[in-house]
Design an enzyme around this catalytic site. Structure first.
Site, mmCIF file in Angstrom:
data_model
loop_
_atom_site.group_PDB
_atom_site.id
_atom_site.type_symbol
_atom_site.label_atom_id
_atom_site.label_comp_id
_atom_site.label_asym_id
_atom_site.label_seq_id
_atom_site.Cartn_x
_atom_site.Cartn_y
_atom_site.Cartn_z
ATOM 1 N N CYS A 15 11.976 -14.709 -42.364
ATOM 2 C CA CYS A 15 12.118 -14.324 -43.769
ATOM 3 C C CYS A 15 10.839 -13.670 -44.283
ATOM 4 C CB CYS A 15 12.457 -15.549 -44.616
ATOM 5 S SG CYS A 15 12.567 -15.210 -46.383
ATOM 6 N N CYS A 26 9.615 -15.028 -47.829
ATOM 7 C CA CYS A 26 8.953 -16.338 -47.833
ATOM 8 C C CYS A 26 7.603 -16.312 -47.124
ATOM 9 C CB CYS A 26 9.851 -17.371 -47.166
ATOM 10 S SG CYS A 26 11.442 -17.594 -47.979
ATOM 11 N N ASP A 27 7.569 -15.650 -45.971
ATOM 12 C CA ASP A 27 6.414 -15.765 -45.091
ATOM 13 C C ASP A 27 5.522 -14.527 -45.053
ATOM 14 O OD1 ASP A 27 7.449 -18.259 -44.492
ATOM 15 O OD2 ASP A 27 8.607 -17.503 -42.807
#
Length: 520
Positions: free
Chosen positions: A342, A345-346
């Site tokens: 992702c 998110c990351d």
């Protein structure tokens, strides 16, 4: 800190609180986030006469929630703004026995069977769209079991701790100091992992007699919800069994191709799917999976991950698909330590670093575009001789100076130093030469695989695991239907899944009516 419109919403949310709550803060005078935290919590406390704020001197920054002056074992080492503001509000509501996310009795009983002390730590980012679901699930485990403590830790505020653990993906969950989980997960999945790591049993086979339904839908995404709603409208007794209502949709940040809905998010659509289910007498059995299916005299006998037994003459499989993994050496070992799925998110962990995106379809190209604004250098590896993503994405990619594209690249292995990713090996499919790219992170974007494993011995599938169906969503087994991404239906889109789900329900209705007519 909170605008008046937001305060009005919070006042409404807390209007029916029955117990008294204290937000107990321990913070050092010099902490750079002190003022922001206190302003936020003062505003929250001002929204209800059932909530008070208590501030003490501390060595860092942390606050806990007390209920009637007793510790609830939920602590925030964070300033819960952004996506985590809802987590704070929901924690208080859940402690008061409220909130639509409260699990059913079977899940609560499973939580209560944890009979050893557990200290959970969830490392999160305020920009992470997957973190709230995990954090809120862990809070529920804490709520229903006094043996469990949970700390929500913002990696940006506690950077030294994050660096010491080599955390490169969020949410990262630790239980009693050992890594438990990385990434998105449902309450059921987290609970199962926790039981396995602790060596405790959480079977609930004593829940009672076998449950019987006219139609059982497995899967809570657009196809599954559509199937359940259409079946309920026909007057059937219906159950939907799923890890989480919303399914893969919950991972989608922006949705702009839902006809008549110009723009929405995965979270909003998932909430609307649940709301629609609740308009009908449908048993929503979340946080479990169907582990096996047996056929006996036309009846489908299901066993769930909670040990439940369910029987039905009509089974609709709508379990969707999940992110496909590379399946090469090193990938599994470095998930959360350089291997990610992702970008939203990351991606922030790779600011000014080198990253590789594996996959040249739409998801891969979109990931590369997102990462180009964060990372120093982005390399896209595509197995085929040309990119497969939409031309508009290819055109955008061609304008980005820090993005490099390599086609005919077969990924061979993920390399690391034991703590984090250091590189990725691939083979040129034309020259047969092997190469290595030195990189800090690898984002895997190679499409989806059908979640059909539990049904592979029941219905026919193709080599990719997709369930074979006809134009009416019927499988090769009478009374078993499949809809959406788990099936061979082309074009894996939300609107198509919804249509296929309704079609499967109508086929089940037609078959049962015919069966009644024949029996009569």
């Amino acid at each position: 800190m909170l605008e008046q419109a937001m305060k009005d919403q919070v006042i409404s949310v807390f209007s029916n609180l029955e117990q008294n709550y204290t937000l107990k803060v321990e913070v050092s005078e010099s902490h750079k986030n002190k003022t922001e935290l206190l302003q936020l919590l003062e505003d929250v406390a001002s929204c209800s006469d059932k909530i008070t704020l208590e501030v003490e001197a501390g060595s860092a920054l942390e606050f806990t929630i007390l209920k009637n002056n007793e510790d609830t074992n939920i602590a925030f080492r964070a300033v819960p703004t952004g996506h985590e503001f809802t987590t704070l509000l929901l924690a208080i509501l859940n402690l008061d026995g409220k909130g639509k996310n409260i699990p059913d009795t079977a899940i609560i009983d499973k939580i209560k069977q944890i009979n050893v002390p557990v200290q959970l730590k969830s490392y999160i980012s305020l920009t992470c769209t997957n973190c709230p679901e995990v954090v809120q699930a862990l809070n529920l485990i804490t709520l229903f079991n006094p043996n469990v403590q949970h700390q929500i830790i913002d990696g940006a505020i506690n950077k030294d701790e994050v660096d010491a653990l080599n955390i490169q993906a969020v949410p990262s969950v630790y239980a009693n100091g050992e890594a438990l989980h990385v990434g998105r997960a449902s309450l059921g999945e987290l609970l199962s992992k926790l039981e396995k790591q602790l060596g405790v049993s959480g079977n609930v086979t004593a829940q009672g007699a076998t449950k019987n339904y006219d139609v059982v839908v497995v899967g809570g995404g657009p196809a599954g919800v559509s199937s359940a709603v259409y079946s309920a409208r026909k007057g059937f007794k219906v159950a939907i069994v799923a890890e989480k209502v919303g399914g893969q949709v919950t991972e989608t940040v922006s949705i702009e191709n839902m006809i008549s809905v110009p723009k929405t998010t995965g979270a909003e659509l998932s909430a609307n799917l649940m709301k629609h289910l609740q308009d009908y007498p449908i048993d929503v059995l979340e946080n479990r999976m169907v582990e096996s299916v047996k056929l006996e005299n036309g009846i489908k006998k299901l066993s769930t991950s909670l040990g439940e037994k369910i029987e039905t003459p009509a089974l609709i499989i709508a379990t969707g698909a999940s992110w496909r993994k590379l399946g090469v050496p090193g990938e599994s070992e470095y998930i959360g330590s350089g291997v990610a799925f992702c970008t939203h998110c990351d991606g922030p962990f790779y600011k000014d670093k080198k990253v590789v995106v594996v996959g040249g379809g739409n998801s891969g190209l979109e990931a590369a575009i997102d990462l180009s604004a964060i990372a120093k250098e982005v390399t896209v590896l595509e197995f085929m001789d040309t990119l497969k993503g939409d031309q508009v994405l290819q055109d955008k990619l061609s304008t980005l100076p820090n993005v490099k594209i390599i086609t005919n690249a077969q990924t061979l292995a993920v390399d690391g130093d034991g703590a984090k990713v250091t590189g990725i090996k691939y083979k040129d499919r034309v020259s047969e030469q092997e190469h290595e790219i030195i990189t800090d992170g690898i984002f895997v974007q190679i499409g989806l695989k059908a979640n059909s494993g539990a049904f592979a011995d029941v219905v026919e599938t193709n080599r990719m695991g997709e369930i074979l169906i006809d134009a009416t969503c019927r499988t090769n087994v009478a009374g078993v239907y499949a809809a959406g991404d788990v099936s061979v239906v082309p074009y894996k889109q939300i609107v198509i899944a919804m249509g296929e789900g309704s079609k499967a329900a109508l086929s089940a209705f037609e078959d049962q009516i015919k069966g009644l007519q024949l029996a009569g």
